[in-house]
Motif scaffolding. Sequence first.
Motif, short mmCIF file in Angstrom:
data_model
loop_
_atom_site.label_atom_id
_atom_site.label_comp_id
_atom_site.label_asym_id
_atom_site.label_seq_id
_atom_site.Cartn_x
_atom_site.Cartn_y
_atom_site.Cartn_z
N GLY A 144 53.55 12.20 -14.89
CA GLY A 144 52.19 11.73 -15.15
C GLY A 144 52.00 10.24 -14.95
O GLY A 144 51.03 9.67 -15.42
N LEU A 145 52.93 9.60 -14.23
CA LEU A 145 52.77 8.17 -13.93
C LEU A 145 51.91 8.02 -12.69
O LEU A 145 52.03 8.78 -11.74
N VAL A 146 51.04 7.03 -12.73
CA VAL A 146 50.18 6.75 -11.58
C VAL A 146 50.53 5.36 -11.06
O VAL A 146 50.52 4.40 -11.82
N SER A 156 46.92 3.25 -15.68
CA SER A 156 46.40 4.43 -16.37
C SER A 156 45.33 5.01 -15.45
O SER A 156 44.90 4.35 -14.50
N SER A 157 44.91 6.25 -15.71
CA SER A 157 43.94 6.84 -14.78
C SER A 157 42.63 6.05 -14.77
O SER A 157 41.92 6.04 -13.77
N GLU A 158 42.32 5.35 -15.88
CA GLU A 158 41.08 4.55 -15.89
C GLU A 158 41.24 3.30 -15.02
O GLU A 158 40.28 2.83 -14.43
N LYS A 211 49.51 10.89 -3.03
CA LYS A 211 50.87 11.40 -2.95
C LYS A 211 51.29 11.86 -4.33
O LYS A 211 51.84 11.10 -5.12
N ALA A 212 50.97 13.09 -4.63
CA ALA A 212 51.25 13.63 -5.96
C ALA A 212 52.38 14.64 -5.89
O ALA A 212 52.51 15.37 -4.91
N ASP A 226 41.30 13.78 -13.30
CA ASP A 226 40.89 12.46 -13.78
C ASP A 226 40.83 11.47 -12.62
O ASP A 226 39.91 10.66 -12.54
N ILE A 227 41.82 11.56 -11.74
CA ILE A 227 41.85 10.65 -10.59
C ILE A 227 40.67 10.92 -9.67
O ILE A 227 40.03 10.00 -9.17
N HIS A 228 40.34 12.21 -9.49
CA HIS A 228 39.14 12.57 -8.71
C HIS A 228 37.91 11.87 -9.27
O HIS A 228 37.14 11.26 -8.53
#
Lengths: 136, 131
Positions: free
Chosen positions: A69-71, A79-81, A102-103, A114-116
Amino acid sequence: MKVDRKTQLDSEIPTASMPDIIFMLLIFFMVTTVLREYSGLPISLPKAKRIEKLKSKRHTSHIWVSKEGLVSIEDKLYSSEGVRHVMYEKRVADPQLVVSLKADERSKMGLISDIHTELRKADALKLNYSSKTAVD
Amino acid sequence: MARKRRFKGGEIPTSSMADIAFLLLIFFLVTTTIDMDKGLGMVLPAEGEELEINKKNILNCLINSTGNVLLGGEAVEVRNLAKKVRQKLVENDKLIISVKAHGASNYMDYVKVIDQLKQANATRISIAESN
Protein backbone atom coordinates in the motif's frame (compact mmCIF):
# COMPACT_ATOMS: atom_id res chain seq x y z
CA MET A 1 46.49 2.38 -81.42
CA LYS A 2 46.81 0.60 -78.20
CA VAL A 3 47.80 2.64 -75.20
CA ASP A 4 49.34 1.02 -72.25
CA ARG A 5 47.82 2.11 -69.05
CA LYS A 6 50.60 2.91 -66.74
CA THR A 7 48.76 3.71 -63.58
CA GLN A 8 46.98 0.88 -61.88
CA LEU A 9 43.72 1.82 -60.18
CA ASP A 10 43.73 0.60 -56.66
CA SER A 11 40.26 -0.24 -55.46
CA GLU A 12 40.32 -0.02 -51.71
CA ILE A 13 37.79 1.32 -49.26
CA PRO A 14 39.22 4.43 -47.64
CA THR A 15 39.73 3.70 -43.98
CA ALA A 16 40.99 7.11 -42.95
CA SER A 17 37.50 8.41 -42.17
CA MET A 18 36.45 5.22 -40.39
CA PRO A 19 37.03 6.60 -36.88
CA ASP A 20 34.91 9.62 -37.72
CA ILE A 21 32.02 7.45 -38.81
CA ILE A 22 32.29 5.30 -35.72
CA PHE A 23 32.49 8.35 -33.50
CA MET A 24 29.33 9.70 -35.09
CA LEU A 25 27.52 6.45 -34.28
CA LEU A 26 28.99 6.51 -30.81
CA ILE A 27 27.76 10.03 -30.15
CA PHE A 28 24.32 9.09 -31.43
CA PHE A 29 24.04 6.22 -28.98
CA MET A 30 25.48 8.28 -26.14
CA VAL A 31 22.86 10.95 -26.70
CA THR A 32 19.96 8.53 -26.98
CA THR A 33 20.91 6.46 -23.95
CA VAL A 34 18.72 7.34 -21.01
CA LEU A 35 19.97 6.18 -17.70
CA ARG A 36 17.16 5.19 -15.40
CA GLU A 37 16.26 8.18 -13.25
CA TYR A 38 14.03 6.58 -10.67
CA SER A 39 14.02 3.06 -9.41
CA GLY A 40 10.48 2.86 -8.07
CA LEU A 41 9.16 0.16 -5.79
CA PRO A 42 9.58 -3.59 -6.13
CA ILE A 43 6.40 -4.79 -7.79
CA SER A 44 5.16 -7.56 -10.04
CA LEU A 45 2.95 -6.12 -12.71
CA PRO A 46 -0.35 -7.72 -13.71
CA LYS A 47 -0.72 -9.36 -17.11
CA ALA A 48 -3.07 -8.27 -19.86
CA LYS A 49 -3.62 -8.94 -23.56
CA ARG A 50 -5.02 -5.76 -25.06
CA ILE A 51 -2.11 -3.54 -24.24
CA GLU A 52 -1.08 -0.31 -25.86
CA LYS A 53 2.31 1.26 -26.04
CA LEU A 54 2.86 4.61 -24.46
CA LYS A 55 3.89 7.06 -27.10
CA SER A 56 6.58 9.14 -25.51
CA LYS A 57 8.59 8.87 -22.37
CA ARG A 58 8.74 12.61 -21.99
CA HIS A 59 5.03 12.97 -21.33
CA THR A 60 4.81 9.97 -19.02
CA SER A 61 4.83 10.10 -15.26
CA HIS A 62 4.87 7.01 -13.12
CA ILE A 63 3.04 6.24 -9.93
CA TRP A 64 4.28 3.15 -8.13
CA VAL A 65 1.95 1.26 -5.84
CA SER A 66 3.34 -1.67 -3.89
CA LYS A 67 1.33 -4.52 -2.46
CA GLU A 68 1.85 -3.13 1.05
CA GLY A 69 0.00 0.00 0.00
CA LEU A 70 2.94 2.36 -0.46
CA VAL A 71 2.55 5.04 -3.11
CA SER A 72 5.72 6.41 -4.67
CA ILE A 73 6.27 9.13 -7.24
CA GLU A 74 9.85 9.89 -8.30
CA ASP A 75 11.22 7.91 -5.37
CA LYS A 76 9.29 9.84 -2.75
CA LEU A 77 6.54 8.27 -0.74
CA TYR A 78 3.16 9.94 -0.63
CA SER A 79 -0.18 9.34 0.97
CA SER A 80 -3.02 8.98 -1.52
CA GLU A 81 -4.06 12.59 -0.76
CA GLY A 82 -0.55 13.84 -1.52
CA VAL A 83 -0.78 12.42 -5.04
CA ARG A 84 -3.19 15.19 -6.01
CA HIS A 85 -0.75 18.05 -5.42
CA VAL A 86 2.16 16.37 -7.17
CA MET A 87 0.12 15.34 -10.18
CA TYR A 88 -1.60 18.70 -10.40
CA GLU A 89 1.75 20.44 -10.70
CA LYS A 90 2.88 17.96 -13.31
CA ARG A 91 -0.36 18.40 -15.23
CA VAL A 92 0.04 22.16 -15.29
CA ALA A 93 3.62 21.84 -16.53
CA ASP A 94 2.67 19.36 -19.24
CA PRO A 95 -0.89 19.24 -20.60
CA GLN A 96 -0.12 16.08 -22.56
CA LEU A 97 0.69 14.16 -19.41
CA VAL A 98 -0.06 10.46 -19.30
CA VAL A 99 0.04 8.80 -15.91
CA SER A 100 1.43 5.30 -15.92
CA LEU A 101 0.17 3.42 -12.90
CA LYS A 102 2.67 0.76 -11.96
CA ALA A 103 0.74 -1.12 -9.33
CA ASP A 104 1.46 -4.54 -7.91
CA GLU A 105 -1.04 -7.18 -8.95
CA ARG A 106 -1.84 -7.89 -5.29
CA SER A 107 -2.46 -4.28 -4.29
CA LYS A 108 -5.96 -3.53 -3.08
CA MET A 109 -8.58 -1.83 -5.19
CA GLY A 110 -9.54 0.51 -2.36
CA LEU A 111 -6.19 2.28 -2.72
CA ILE A 112 -6.29 2.23 -6.52
CA SER A 113 -9.73 3.76 -6.37
CA ASP A 114 -8.43 6.51 -4.08
CA ILE A 115 -5.71 7.23 -6.63
CA HIS A 116 -8.36 7.39 -9.37
CA THR A 117 -10.22 9.99 -7.35
CA GLU A 118 -7.07 12.01 -6.69
CA LEU A 119 -6.09 11.94 -10.35
CA ARG A 120 -9.54 13.14 -11.31
CA LYS A 121 -9.20 16.00 -8.87
CA ALA A 122 -5.75 16.83 -10.23
CA ASP A 123 -7.21 16.79 -13.76
CA ALA A 124 -4.67 14.17 -14.86
CA LEU A 125 -7.14 12.05 -16.75
CA LYS A 126 -5.03 10.05 -19.15
CA LEU A 127 -4.19 6.90 -17.28
CA ASN A 128 -2.38 3.76 -18.27
CA TYR A 129 -2.46 0.59 -16.20
CA SER A 130 1.06 -0.65 -16.73
CA SER A 131 1.01 -4.39 -17.40
CA LYS A 132 2.98 -7.18 -18.96
CA THR A 133 1.97 -9.04 -22.08
CA ALA A 134 -0.05 -12.12 -21.26
CA VAL A 135 0.93 -15.28 -23.06
CA ASP A 136 -1.74 -17.92 -23.68
CA MET B 1 79.03 4.45 -23.22
CA ALA B 2 76.55 7.12 -24.03
CA ARG B 3 74.47 6.58 -27.09
CA LYS B 4 72.88 9.36 -28.98
CA ARG B 5 69.13 9.04 -29.05
CA ARG B 6 67.63 9.83 -32.34
CA PHE B 7 64.44 11.84 -32.21
CA LYS B 8 61.45 10.08 -33.66
CA GLY B 9 58.34 11.99 -34.56
CA GLY B 10 56.08 12.11 -31.49
CA GLU B 11 52.72 11.15 -32.93
CA ILE B 12 49.77 9.47 -31.36
CA PRO B 13 49.09 6.26 -33.24
CA THR B 14 45.79 6.65 -35.02
CA SER B 15 45.53 3.19 -36.46
CA SER B 16 43.92 1.83 -33.31
CA MET B 17 41.55 4.78 -32.99
CA ALA B 18 38.82 2.95 -34.89
CA ASP B 19 39.11 -0.01 -32.57
CA ILE B 20 38.77 2.15 -29.47
CA ALA B 21 35.79 3.91 -30.96
CA PHE B 22 34.23 0.56 -31.84
CA LEU B 23 34.66 -0.65 -28.31
CA LEU B 24 32.93 2.42 -26.90
CA LEU B 25 30.21 2.09 -29.52
CA ILE B 26 29.54 -1.52 -28.56
CA PHE B 27 29.42 -0.56 -24.90
CA PHE B 28 26.73 2.04 -25.52
CA LEU B 29 24.86 -0.28 -27.88
CA VAL B 30 24.68 -2.90 -25.16
CA THR B 31 23.72 -0.53 -22.35
CA THR B 32 20.99 1.26 -24.30
CA THR B 33 17.66 -0.17 -23.28
CA ILE B 34 14.66 0.64 -25.35
CA ASP B 35 12.01 -0.52 -22.95
CA MET B 36 8.70 0.91 -23.94
CA ASP B 37 6.08 1.38 -21.31
CA LYS B 38 3.00 -0.54 -22.14
CA GLY B 39 -0.30 -1.14 -20.50
CA LEU B 40 -4.05 -0.72 -20.65
CA GLY B 41 -5.06 2.80 -21.58
CA MET B 42 -7.91 4.52 -19.81
CA VAL B 43 -9.30 8.03 -19.75
CA LEU B 44 -10.86 9.10 -16.50
CA PRO B 45 -13.87 11.38 -16.46
CA ALA B 46 -13.24 14.94 -15.37
CA GLU B 47 -14.13 15.94 -11.85
CA GLY B 48 -17.76 16.90 -11.46
CA GLU B 49 -18.70 15.46 -14.83
CA GLU B 50 -21.67 13.38 -13.86
CA LEU B 51 -24.30 12.41 -16.34
CA GLU B 52 -27.71 10.94 -15.87
CA ILE B 53 -27.85 7.79 -17.90
CA ASN B 54 -30.83 5.71 -18.74
CA LYS B 55 -30.84 2.59 -16.61
CA LYS B 56 -31.35 0.46 -19.69
CA ASN B 57 -27.95 1.50 -21.02
CA ILE B 58 -25.99 0.57 -17.94
CA LEU B 59 -24.46 -2.82 -17.41
CA ASN B 60 -23.10 -3.29 -13.95
CA CYS B 61 -19.98 -5.34 -13.53
CA LEU B 62 -19.13 -6.03 -9.92
CA ILE B 63 -15.93 -7.58 -8.61
CA ASN B 64 -15.91 -8.97 -5.10
CA SER B 65 -12.99 -9.41 -2.74
CA THR B 66 -12.32 -12.98 -3.88
CA GLY B 67 -12.14 -11.98 -7.53
CA ASN B 68 -15.52 -13.28 -8.64
CA VAL B 69 -17.40 -11.23 -11.19
CA LEU B 70 -21.08 -10.44 -11.31
CA LEU B 71 -22.20 -9.10 -14.70
CA GLY B 72 -25.65 -7.56 -14.73
CA GLY B 73 -26.85 -9.77 -11.89
CA GLU B 74 -25.36 -13.09 -12.96
CA ALA B 75 -22.07 -14.63 -11.97
CA VAL B 76 -19.65 -14.88 -14.91
CA GLU B 77 -16.19 -16.39 -15.10
CA VAL B 78 -13.60 -13.76 -15.94
CA ARG B 79 -12.35 -15.50 -19.07
CA ASN B 80 -15.90 -15.67 -20.49
CA LEU B 81 -16.53 -12.02 -19.78
CA ALA B 82 -15.46 -10.75 -23.20
CA LYS B 83 -17.86 -13.11 -24.95
CA LYS B 84 -20.79 -12.12 -22.74
CA VAL B 85 -20.11 -8.42 -23.08
CA ARG B 86 -19.82 -8.72 -26.85
CA GLN B 87 -23.26 -10.35 -26.96
CA LYS B 88 -24.74 -7.58 -24.85
CA LEU B 89 -23.11 -4.92 -27.03
CA VAL B 90 -24.73 -6.44 -30.12
CA GLU B 91 -28.11 -6.13 -28.42
CA ASN B 92 -27.51 -2.55 -27.33
CA ASP B 93 -24.63 -0.56 -28.77
CA LYS B 94 -25.14 2.36 -26.39
CA LEU B 95 -24.30 0.18 -23.43
CA ILE B 96 -22.05 1.63 -20.77
CA ILE B 97 -20.27 -0.87 -18.61
CA SER B 98 -19.88 0.26 -15.06
CA VAL B 99 -17.08 -1.54 -13.29
CA LYS B 100 -17.24 -1.55 -9.52
CA ALA B 101 -14.61 -3.34 -7.50
CA HIS B 102 -14.75 -4.12 -3.82
CA GLY B 103 -12.20 -2.19 -1.79
CA ALA B 104 -10.47 -5.38 -0.68
CA SER B 105 -10.33 -6.96 -4.13
CA ASN B 106 -7.04 -7.39 -5.91
CA TYR B 107 -5.81 -5.04 -8.60
CA MET B 108 -4.98 -8.08 -10.72
CA ASP B 109 -8.66 -9.07 -10.93
CA TYR B 110 -9.59 -5.54 -11.87
CA VAL B 111 -6.99 -5.42 -14.65
CA LYS B 112 -8.26 -8.77 -15.93
CA VAL B 113 -11.80 -7.42 -16.13
CA ILE B 114 -10.70 -4.24 -17.90
CA ASP B 115 -8.66 -6.37 -20.30
CA GLN B 116 -11.69 -8.54 -21.07
CA LEU B 117 -13.83 -5.47 -21.68
CA LYS B 118 -11.20 -4.12 -24.05
CA GLN B 119 -11.15 -7.44 -25.86
CA ALA B 120 -14.90 -7.15 -26.31
CA ASN B 121 -14.26 -3.74 -27.92
CA ALA B 122 -16.26 -1.99 -25.24
CA THR B 123 -15.31 1.66 -25.49
CA ARG B 124 -17.63 3.05 -22.87
CA ILE B 125 -16.25 1.89 -19.58
CA SER B 126 -17.08 3.64 -16.37
CA ILE B 127 -15.27 3.10 -13.11
CA ALA B 128 -17.45 3.37 -10.07
CA GLU B 129 -15.78 4.34 -6.85
CA SER B 130 -15.23 1.34 -4.65
CA ASN B 131 -15.69 1.49 -0.95
